[in-house]
Design a protein around this motif. Structure first.
Motif, PDB file in Angstrom:
ATOM      1  N   ALA A  32       3.351   2.762  -6.495  1.00  0.00           N
ATOM      2  CA  ALA A  32       4.134   0.863  -7.022  1.00  0.00           C
ATOM      3  C   ALA A  32       1.982   0.519  -7.627  1.00  0.00           C
ATOM      4  O   ALA A  32       2.396  -0.743  -8.288  1.00  0.00           O
ATOM      5  N   ALA A  33       1.802   1.190  -8.123  1.00  0.00           N
ATOM      6  CA  ALA A  33       0.162   0.880  -8.452  1.00  0.00           C
ATOM      7  C   ALA A  33       0.714   0.498 -10.232  1.00  0.00           C
ATOM      8  O   ALA A  33      -0.037  -0.940 -10.618  1.00  0.00           O
ATOM      9  N   PRO A  34       1.244   0.949 -11.612  1.00  0.00           N
ATOM     10  CA  PRO A  34       1.872   0.752 -12.025  1.00  0.00           C
ATOM     11  C   PRO A  34       2.274  -1.285 -12.436  1.00  0.00           C
ATOM     12  O   PRO A  34       2.039  -1.607 -13.002  1.00  0.00           O
ATOM     13  N   VAL A  35       3.055  -1.504 -11.341  1.00  0.00           N
ATOM     14  CA  VAL A  35       3.850  -2.588 -10.823  1.00  0.00           C
ATOM     15  C   VAL A  35       2.396  -3.755 -10.802  1.00  0.00           C
ATOM     16  O   VAL A  35       2.496  -4.445 -11.308  1.00  0.00           O
ATOM     17  N   ILE A  36       1.532  -3.330 -10.001  1.00  0.00           N
ATOM     18  CA  ILE A  36       0.806  -4.500  -8.955  1.00  0.00           C
ATOM     19  C   ILE A  36       0.065  -4.911 -10.446  1.00  0.00           C
ATOM     20  O   ILE A  36      -0.560  -5.771 -10.624  1.00  0.00           O
ATOM     21  N   VAL A  37       0.147  -3.400 -11.627  1.00  0.00           N
ATOM     22  CA  VAL A  37      -1.434  -4.148 -12.969  1.00  0.00           C
ATOM     23  C   VAL A  37      -0.672  -4.699 -14.195  1.00  0.00           C
ATOM     24  O   VAL A  37      -0.899  -5.633 -14.072  1.00  0.00           O
ATOM     25  N   SER A  38       0.973  -4.624 -13.829  1.00  0.00           N
ATOM     26  CA  SER A  38       1.399  -5.096 -14.323  1.00  0.00           C
ATOM     27  C   SER A  38       2.067  -6.514 -14.427  1.00  0.00           C
ATOM     28  O   SER A  38       1.683  -7.488 -14.623  1.00  0.00           O
ATOM     29  N   PHE A  39       1.300  -7.131 -12.960  1.00  0.00           N
ATOM     30  CA  PHE A  39       1.884  -8.350 -12.104  1.00  0.00           C
ATOM     31  C   PHE A  39       0.062  -9.115 -12.906  1.00  0.00           C
ATOM     32  O   PHE A  39      -0.217 -10.068 -12.902  1.00  0.00           O
ATOM     33  N   LEU A  40      -1.183  -7.852 -12.668  1.00  0.00           N
ATOM     34  CA  LEU A  40      -2.195  -8.122 -12.564  1.00  0.00           C
ATOM     35  C   LEU A  40      -2.939  -8.649 -14.455  1.00  0.00           C
ATOM     36  O   LEU A  40      -3.671  -8.737 -14.664  1.00  0.00           O
TER      37      LEU A  40
ATOM     38  N   SER B 208      10.896  -8.855  -9.475  1.00  0.00           N
ATOM     39  CA  SER B 208      10.270  -8.283  -9.203  1.00  0.00           C
ATOM     40  C   SER B 208       9.391  -8.292  -8.396  1.00  0.00           C
ATOM     41  O   SER B 208       9.014  -7.732  -7.021  1.00  0.00           O
ATOM     42  N   PHE B 209       8.495  -9.651  -8.858  1.00  0.00           N
ATOM     43  CA  PHE B 209       7.610 -10.175  -7.729  1.00  0.00           C
ATOM     44  C   PHE B 209       8.512 -10.173  -6.067  1.00  0.00           C
ATOM     45  O   PHE B 209       7.789  -9.895  -5.235  1.00  0.00           O
TER      46      PHE B 209
ATOM     47  N   GLN C 160      -5.104 -10.222  -4.300  1.00  0.00           N
ATOM     48  CA  GLN C 160      -5.817 -10.018  -6.687  1.00  0.00           C
ATOM     49  C   GLN C 160      -4.748 -10.555  -6.538  1.00  0.00           C
ATOM     50  O   GLN C 160      -5.132 -11.455  -7.137  1.00  0.00           O
ATOM     51  N   LEU C 161      -3.790 -10.671  -5.853  1.00  0.00           N
ATOM     52  CA  LEU C 161      -2.343 -11.168  -6.536  1.00  0.00           C
ATOM     53  C   LEU C 161      -2.931 -12.907  -6.762  1.00  0.00           C
ATOM     54  O   LEU C 161      -2.308 -13.961  -7.654  1.00  0.00           O
ATOM     55  N   HIS C 162      -3.280 -13.267  -5.740  1.00  0.00           N
ATOM     56  CA  HIS C 162      -3.168 -14.351  -5.500  1.00  0.00           C
ATOM     57  C   HIS C 162      -4.272 -15.617  -6.211  1.00  0.00           C
ATOM     58  O   HIS C 162      -3.842 -15.583  -7.211  1.00  0.00           O
ATOM     59  N   LEU C 163      -5.584 -14.421  -7.148  1.00  0.00           N
ATOM     60  CA  LEU C 163      -6.797 -14.905  -7.396  1.00  0.00           C
ATOM     61  C   LEU C 163      -5.639 -15.455  -9.333  1.00  0.00           C
ATOM     62  O   LEU C 163      -6.496 -16.391  -9.754  1.00  0.00           O
ATOM     63  N   GLN C 164      -4.826 -14.171  -9.785  1.00  0.00           N
ATOM     64  CA  GLN C 164      -4.061 -13.630 -10.986  1.00  0.00           C
ATOM     65  C   GLN C 164      -3.284 -14.940 -11.201  1.00  0.00           C
ATOM     66  O   GLN C 164      -2.772 -15.899 -12.495  1.00  0.00           O
ATOM     67  N   ALA C 165      -2.498 -15.446  -9.183  1.00  0.00           N
ATOM     68  CA  ALA C 165      -1.751 -16.728  -9.370  1.00  0.00           C
ATOM     69  C   ALA C 165      -2.226 -17.987 -10.290  1.00  0.00           C
ATOM     70  O   ALA C 165      -1.711 -18.675 -10.833  1.00  0.00           O
TER      71      ALA C 165
END
Length: 301
Positions: A98-106, A183-184, A285-290
């Motif tokens: 799932a690492a590529p998925v998280i990086v795509s969100f970031l 996806s999210f 990290q996703l919170h900060l990105q949002a």
């Protein structure tokens, strides 16, 4: 209500509900398929090339291997053999699917993480049959086949499917952007199921010594923090977030299986804790990105 707040609330809710409903662990088999679906969308917009391979991938591999044995040594000092084995499984685990998925969100370089994923998983899978007997004290002959089968289905299945779909219908490359909320949502459900499985594990294995559980939890947290920090350092100015994610986010599903198969539930508690630690960091990290997306700015790498 702002989308960034809703996403953060959804992530927190997935942890809380998962902890309160351990019975949902019976649906844990869905995790693999949810990740495969997310990876399919990621691969639709990702094209691997020679440029995706960076010198830092070699250092990430070395760090991944070294972390396993450093953690093993620290574990021996802290609490003996079981703590050492738990720490080893936390440190030696290759990059998560799932690492590529998280990086795509970031909004990071997905191809860099995919390359790192392939390097760490293939090499560590090949070395584990040799490394495991050193720490376990007995042979583990099926490890290579287990890793190969897991990686083959979960990663190369979506990769080939995405390539074929894009070959037949080029406009499919635009699907990931349109389906970002789907996806999210799949990631939120995945976190819920992972947390439910952790909760069920703790409720089922009440016989495990509390003092050792605390030591294992602390050691696994230390390994997690060290991985993310060291990865950021290895990534340098160009790939700090990508390298941090490659080294820090682990394929714990597989090492939990290995620990249960070749050691015992107490040892499996190490990578089980790691599931919680790295997903808490991912959520932050996703919170900060949002928040950055809502404000129209870019978060610091």
């Amino acid at each position: 209500m702002k989308p960034g707040f809703l996403r953060t609330a959804a992530l927190l809710l997935s942890f809380i509900v998962g902890a309160l409903i351990p019975q949902a662990h019976v649906l844990a088999w869905l995790i693999r398929w949810l990740i495969m679906g997310m990876l399919f969308l990621v691969f639709l917009q990702t094209r691997l090339s020679r440029e995706a391979i960076n010198r830092s991938h070699g250092w990430l591999l070395v760090a991944n291997l070294a972390m396993g044995f450093v953690a093993w040594g620290v574990g021996w000092v802290v609490g003996g053999r079981d703590v050492a084995l738990a720490a080893f499984f936390c440190g030696i685990t290759p990059t998560a699917t799932a690492a590529p998925v998280i990086v795509s969100f970031l909004r990071g370089r997905v191809d860099y993480v995919v390359a790192g994923f392939l390097v760490t998983n293939v090499v560590i899978a090949a070395l584990l049959p040799v490394l495991l007997p050193l720490v376990l004290g007995h042979a583990a002959p099926t490890v290579f086949a287990d890793v190969t089968g897991s990686v083959g289905l979960v990663v190369f299945g979506p990769l080939v499917a995405a390539w074929l779909v894009r070959l037949v219908y080029a406009r499919a490359a635009a699907w990931p952007k349109r389906l970002s909320n789907v996806s999210f949502g799949a990631w939120v459900v995945t976190l819920f199921l992972i947390t439910a499985r952790v909760s069920e594990f703790l409720r089922t294995h009440t016989e495990l010594p509390h003092s050792l559980l605390v030591k294992i939890a602390v050691v696994s947290l230390t390994v997690c923090l060290a991985n993310f920090v060291l990865g950021r350092f290895i990534g340098g100015r160009n790939f700090p977030r990508e390298a941090s994610q490659t080294l820090g986010q682990k394929n714990t599903t597989f090492t939990i299986y290995l620990a249960l198969t070749y050691a015992n539930p107490l040892v499996a508690f190490g990578p089980t804790c790691y599931v919680l630690w790295h997903n808490l960091w991912n959520s932050w990290q996703l919170h900060l990105q949002a928040r950055a997306d809502a404000a129209g700015t870019a978060p610091s790498p």
